[in-house]
Design an enzyme around this catalytic site. Sequence first.
Site, mmCIF file in Angstrom:
data_model
loop_
_atom_site.group_PDB
_atom_site.id
_atom_site.type_symbol
_atom_site.label_atom_id
_atom_site.label_comp_id
_atom_site.label_asym_id
_atom_site.label_seq_id
_atom_site.Cartn_x
_atom_site.Cartn_y
_atom_site.Cartn_z
ATOM 1 N N LEU A 196 -11.350 -9.569 -2.017
ATOM 2 C CA LEU A 196 -12.674 -8.979 -2.243
ATOM 3 C C LEU A 196 -12.608 -7.951 -3.376
ATOM 4 O O LEU A 196 -11.663 -7.165 -3.435
ATOM 5 C CB LEU A 196 -13.181 -8.298 -0.969
ATOM 6 C CG LEU A 196 -13.501 -9.204 0.227
ATOM 7 C CD1 LEU A 196 -13.916 -8.359 1.423
ATOM 8 C CD2 LEU A 196 -14.612 -10.190 -0.124
ATOM 9 N N LYS A 214 0.803 -1.234 0.000
ATOM 10 C CA LYS A 214 0.000 0.000 0.000
ATOM 11 C C LYS A 214 0.834 1.281 0.000
ATOM 12 O O LYS A 214 0.281 2.382 -0.104
ATOM 13 C CB LYS A 214 -0.914 0.006 1.235
ATOM 14 C CG LYS A 214 -2.002 -1.054 1.192
ATOM 15 C CD LYS A 214 -2.889 -1.020 2.411
ATOM 16 C CE LYS A 214 -2.261 -1.720 3.587
ATOM 17 N NZ LYS A 214 -2.148 -3.183 3.435
ATOM 18 N N LYS A 273 -5.838 2.180 3.947
ATOM 19 C CA LYS A 273 -6.849 1.579 3.066
ATOM 20 C C LYS A 273 -7.977 2.567 2.772
ATOM 21 O O LYS A 273 -8.451 2.665 1.634
ATOM 22 C CB LYS A 273 -7.406 0.307 3.705
ATOM 23 C CG LYS A 273 -6.382 -0.817 3.824
ATOM 24 C CD LYS A 273 -6.947 -2.014 4.575
ATOM 25 C CE LYS A 273 -5.899 -3.110 4.716
ATOM 26 N NZ LYS A 273 -6.397 -4.273 5.490
ATOM 27 N N ASP A 305 -2.829 1.162 9.333
ATOM 28 C CA ASP A 305 -3.072 0.336 8.147
ATOM 29 C C ASP A 305 -4.502 0.541 7.638
ATOM 30 O O ASP A 305 -4.733 0.623 6.429
ATOM 31 C CB ASP A 305 -2.830 -1.141 8.483
ATOM 32 C CG ASP A 305 -2.913 -2.017 7.249
ATOM 33 O OD1 ASP A 305 -2.130 -1.778 6.309
ATOM 34 O OD2 ASP A 305 -3.767 -2.921 7.207
ATOM 35 N N ALA A 328 -8.155 -7.692 0.503
ATOM 36 C CA ALA A 328 -7.510 -8.897 -0.039
ATOM 37 C C ALA A 328 -8.149 -9.276 -1.376
ATOM 38 O O ALA A 328 -8.073 -8.512 -2.335
ATOM 39 C CB ALA A 328 -7.557 -10.036 0.970
ATOM 40 N N GLY A 369 -2.626 -16.247 14.077
ATOM 41 C CA GLY A 369 -1.857 -15.787 12.919
ATOM 42 C C GLY A 369 -2.507 -14.662 12.161
ATOM 43 O O GLY A 369 -2.134 -14.366 11.016
#
Length: 816
Positions: free
Chosen positions: A614, A580, A683, A679, A612, A665
């Site tokens: 989508l 990004k 986006k 983050d 991701a 994870g």
Amino acid sequence: MKILKFGGSSVGNSQRINNVISILKNYVKRGEKFSVVFSAFQGVTDKLIEIANLAHKHDIKYADELNKLRANHIFVAEELNGGKNYGKTASKIMELFIELEEILNGVYLIRELTPRSLDYVMSFGERLSCTIITETLKRRGVKCNFLNASNLIRTDSNFGNARVNFKLTNKNITEYFKNTVGIQIVTGFIASTEDNEITTLGRGGSDYTASIFGAALDVNEIEIWTDVNGILTADPRKVENAFPLKAVTYEEAMELSHFGAKVIHPPTMLPALQKKIRLRIKNTFNPEHKGTVIIEREKSIAFNVKGISSIEEISLVRVQGGGMVGVTGIAGRLFTSLAEKGINIILITQASSEHSICFAVSPNYGSAAKKAIEEEFKLEMLEGRIGKVIVENELSIIAVVGEDMKRTPGISGKVFQALGKNGINIIAIAQGSSELNISLVIEKASLTKAVNVLHDALFISKYKTTNLFIVGPGLVGGELLKLIGVRSELMRTEHQTNLKVIALADSKKLLFNPSGLEINDWENSLKKSSNASDVKAFILKMKNMNLPNSIFVDCTAGDKYVNYYVDILKSSVSIVTPNKIANTRSYEEFVILRDTAKNHNVQFRFGTNVGAALPVISNLRDLVNNGDEIIKIEAVLSGTLSFIFNSLKPGRKFSESVKEAKMMGYTEPDPRDDLSGLDVARKLLILIRESRIPFEMNRIKIENLVPKPLRKKGIDLLSFLDKYDNEFEERVNASDKKGCKLCYIAKYHRGNATVKVEEINSSHPFYNLTETDNVVSFTTKNYSKKPFVIRGPGAGAYNTAFGIFVDIMRISNYLG
């Protein structure tokens, strides 16, 4: 009857000659009537020229080279005849070499090598090969006769490229064959004057010999045996997927040959063309293959685009000026001045305004052409009516050939679009009135790329190759490579797309393979590579390879490669990335990236930056590109934070949810990177900018979920986070009492942007999110009452890899 012709590559050594003999014996078994034309053994004509030039220079080394040549011919004769019972053959070979030695000795002594003498020297190549093959065939039970074509083909005295006297030649050939029985082994390339002086027929001379004999005898078919399966769609040295054509017309074969196809030489076909005799190109090393037949046009055969040919190097000469407009005779004077200097023109194109003419010539004629034009138009240039003559070098011609192009709409469009999308600039265009070919002048450096691009675009029966350069084969990159391996066969069979991974690089090593890496063994191959990872070196090599349909895939997390994105796009290489950083720098840089991609006809895709796999960004672009206006954006854009807040309920501690997310994870190695909200803000910024709204990062208000004392990187976040659970416990309980839940939402509405925790009730579309779901809601002018909502898993290495794969295929389809 047939005439067969075997070239030098077909008789390069004893093994190949044995192969030819097997072919001929099969013809005999089938009862076919034929005669055969042979070239000199492979490389012998060039060697004879070299020896003659050494003798001309008074270099005694010519004698050593002559002895080597003699030894080679004797060795081949011995191998073909089992080392015995070839005394008569050896005697004939020695006689020919004694004669040749005497001629060369004369050249050496007087230091003179005339075209007539050189033709005589070169004639020994065919005389030797045909002598050896004739005697070998006789010993193997094939009845045949040696025929020196110079006794029958009569020419003028233009040594080196003699013109045939067809009236006399045809009479000689027909009379000879009337009075002779059996198979004739004919020397190709050589002829003679009416005074019996040896001449040669120039380039493609052996093919010409076959065509002359075939036309004179009115044969059913002439077969030209070479080392390929016929005429191919393109040069196999440039195009891996080139394939043989079943049939071409004489005119198509002429065009393809003129523009570089080496299988046949255009003038050699003329005698056959005039008699409408079929020519067939066959492969000595694959005799069962039917080859390519050259015929008159037949309605039953489709003749759309039949091939792509090229001339490797040309010079383009430009002449222009206002004094050329409407002046009769300018073009005539121009081309006459060039003809007087013996300058051959390959291609011509002229502006309809008559203001300029440009034409292509061989590079060694560029300067001479310029000088000839300047001499012819000296007065006009002094008066300023004609400008400076410009010569451009380092150029190539590529030609797309096909009989039916004029009847097939869209061929030109496909050609120009395919080249444009791969950054190949067209310098000049020419198309004959017959529309049999489109000829394009391009930079020499782009020739191989251009031929491959056009082959992929025009011959859709074969695979289209997409070349991938992947950096960062870690968690996401590794999943992508696995996905490419699993889906590669499906892409080939269902989408006619061959995904080829050309290069890989991680933080330690880099690896390139122009033929494509073995996708199922990439880890071992990369580990074994001796090349240390180097960002500049990787990008430079990718650019220098200049492959068609290239995509750079950046799966790294940092900015090492991001800094080169503009440079990569300018090199006509598309980019796919989940990174990004490039999209969240200044708005000015954001615009530069998009404009660069657009100006160079490539694509910059980053669908995985948000959601991701989508289809968030692709749907947003569709809305905006179709004239809709974005009014509000609401979204849950972090799979990690979605999981954390979906699991938060009264009695559940915030620190426990974070630890579970880490254990599953879902978080970054350092959960601060998720909890900071940065983050998510990145986006949101990308979505705002994709809505065509200029926006900067500092305008987004971000709620950082990391307690201030724990924001420093050196502190173990998870060891101390539970000390701050009370604040979240209070917010969770208060929200629950209202029948609401907490959700970390990114929001943009009329110039205001926030990333923060909000309370939402059961009527809110985000209320029923589960696990790591992402959701994006777009309120637009068209979707004002009920927002356009996209929901699904928005995290995980596989999902991200799949999203990258989708972007790769979108670009591949665009380029194709």
